[in-house]
Design a protein around this motif. Structure first.
Motif, PDB file in Angstrom:
ATOM      1  N   GLY A  66       0.746  -1.139   0.213  1.00 29.09           N
ATOM      2  CA  GLY A  66      -0.167   0.518  -0.286  1.00 29.09           C
ATOM      3  C   GLY A  66       0.712   1.281   0.120  1.00 29.09           C
ATOM      4  O   GLY A  66       0.349   2.081  -0.958  1.00 29.09           O
ATOM      5  N   MET A  67       2.353   1.071   0.824  1.00 29.36           N
ATOM      6  CA  MET A  67       3.181   2.560   1.127  1.00 29.36           C
ATOM      7  C   MET A  67       3.216   3.089  -0.164  1.00 29.36           C
ATOM      8  O   MET A  67       4.160   3.375  -0.734  1.00 29.36           O
ATOM      9  N   ARG A 123       1.781   1.896  -3.753  1.00 30.19           N
ATOM     10  CA  ARG A 123       1.221   2.439  -4.720  1.00 30.19           C
ATOM     11  C   ARG A 123       0.652   3.810  -4.082  1.00 30.19           C
ATOM     12  O   ARG A 123       0.633   4.506  -4.951  1.00 30.19           O
ATOM     13  N   GLY A 124       1.391   4.076  -2.820  1.00 32.40           N
ATOM     14  CA  GLY A 124       0.684   5.329  -2.350  1.00 32.40           C
ATOM     15  C   GLY A 124       2.011   6.299  -2.869  1.00 32.40           C
ATOM     16  O   GLY A 124       1.230   7.538  -2.439  1.00 32.40           O
ATOM     17  N   TRP A 138       5.372   6.234  -2.245  1.00 31.66           N
ATOM     18  CA  TRP A 138       6.588   5.657  -1.375  1.00 31.66           C
ATOM     19  C   TRP A 138       7.414   4.979  -2.354  1.00 31.66           C
ATOM     20  O   TRP A 138       7.465   3.810  -3.247  1.00 31.66           O
ATOM     21  N   ASP A 160      -6.770  -3.417   0.812  1.00 41.76           N
ATOM     22  CA  ASP A 160      -7.058  -2.378   1.030  1.00 41.76           C
ATOM     23  C   ASP A 160      -8.612  -1.569   0.969  1.00 41.76           C
ATOM     24  O   ASP A 160      -8.924  -0.465   0.972  1.00 41.76           O
ATOM     25  N   GLY A 190      -2.923   4.269   3.010  1.00 38.50           N
ATOM     26  CA  GLY A 190      -2.594   3.382   1.825  1.00 38.50           C
ATOM     27  C   GLY A 190      -3.979   2.202   1.825  1.00 38.50           C
ATOM     28  O   GLY A 190      -3.410   1.303   0.693  1.00 38.50           O
TER      29      GLY A 190
END
Length: 269
Positions: free
Chosen positions: A20-21, A23-24, A26, A125, A151
């Protein structure tokens, strides 16, 4: 994102956060992971392009440490980390039942700690992550934690005194729904439906009901009453649920989960 974030003890939830990070926004080059087994660390490195390091190396290099090991393993991990964690690190705990004071007592004085209880829908998610500040965590620390866990779903801040209740409702919550779907599927088979069709019917009913609960702004009672016509099929089913004490059983189950969270906090494994 330019600071380094380390996920320690990267299991399923830790990997979901990692994914998730990325995709967000990072960069994988700013993310570190640790894992108990070398083959697991290599798997994460190959899959996400992140660097796999030791716990001590992660503590020295990362500005934010996300601890995702099991509650019973947290004490040993903190013993390992303590000599390497400066007081300006943000420590985020995902362990059920363990208060921020447990970490603050074992790390350098003034270390900011944020406690988070997320749940397994992080894998798709749709997590609910409940966030509480420790004694030294600031608004900036909370916002940073929200950015990470946002995320993989939604976030909600609560006082730490409400974390055990949140664990019972949300952290363990998906299991209750799976249990209900399992029971309803068995009922569908008893009523003459093939398992796959019973499963599809129930899962779509659950998805539809969840979306209506989220988007309609109507109380659950109002939504239930819209399905419950006089002398109809639904009211007969509701009567049976009430006569078997389902509501009381759910309340008792959630109290038991809350109590177990408190036991974990007191060190009873």
């Amino acid at each position: 994102m330019t600071e380094k974030v380390a996920v320690l003890g990267t299991g399923k939830i830790g990997e979901a956060l990692l994914s998730g990070m990325i995709r967000g926004g990072w960069s994988p080059s700013d993310l570190l992971v640790t894992a108990r087994r070398p083959e697991r660390a290599e798997e994460l490195r190959a899959r996400y392009g992140v660097e796999a390091v030791s716990n001590a190396e992660a503590a020295k290099a990362a500005e934010t440490l996300i601890l995702t090991v099991k509650p019973q393993d947290m004490g040993a991990l903190l013993d390992e980390l303590a000599p390497h964690v400066p007081a300006d690190r943000l420590v985020v705990s995902g362990a059920a039942g363990i208060p921020t004071s447990f970490f603050e007592a074992r790390l350098a004085a003034g270390t900011p700690v944020v406690r988070v209880m997320t749940n397994t829908p992080a894998l798709v998610d749709e997590a609910m992550s409940v966030i509480s500040a420790g004694s030294h965590a600031t608004e900036e620390h909370l916002a940073h934690t929200e950015a990470i866990f946002g995320g993989v779903g939604k976030t909600l801040r609560v006082p730490e005194s409400q974390q055990d209740a949140a664990t019972a409702l949300s952290g363990s919550g998906p299991a209750y729904f799976y249990f209900l779907v399992e029971a309803m599927t068995d009922a569908g088979i008893l009523l003459g439906l093939p398992r796959d069709k019973a499963h599809d019917l129930i899962v779509q009913a659950a998805i539809g009901a969840a979306v209506m609960l989220r988007d309609s702004d109507q109380h659950p009672v109002t939504l239930r009453e819209a399905v419950t016509s006089p002398a109809g099929t639904t009211i007969n089913a509701i009567r049976e649920l009430e006569s078997h004490g389902v509501r009381a059983a759910l309340i008792a189950a959630l109290e038991a989960a809350r109590d177990r969270s408190r036991e974990l906090a007191s060190g009873n494994s």
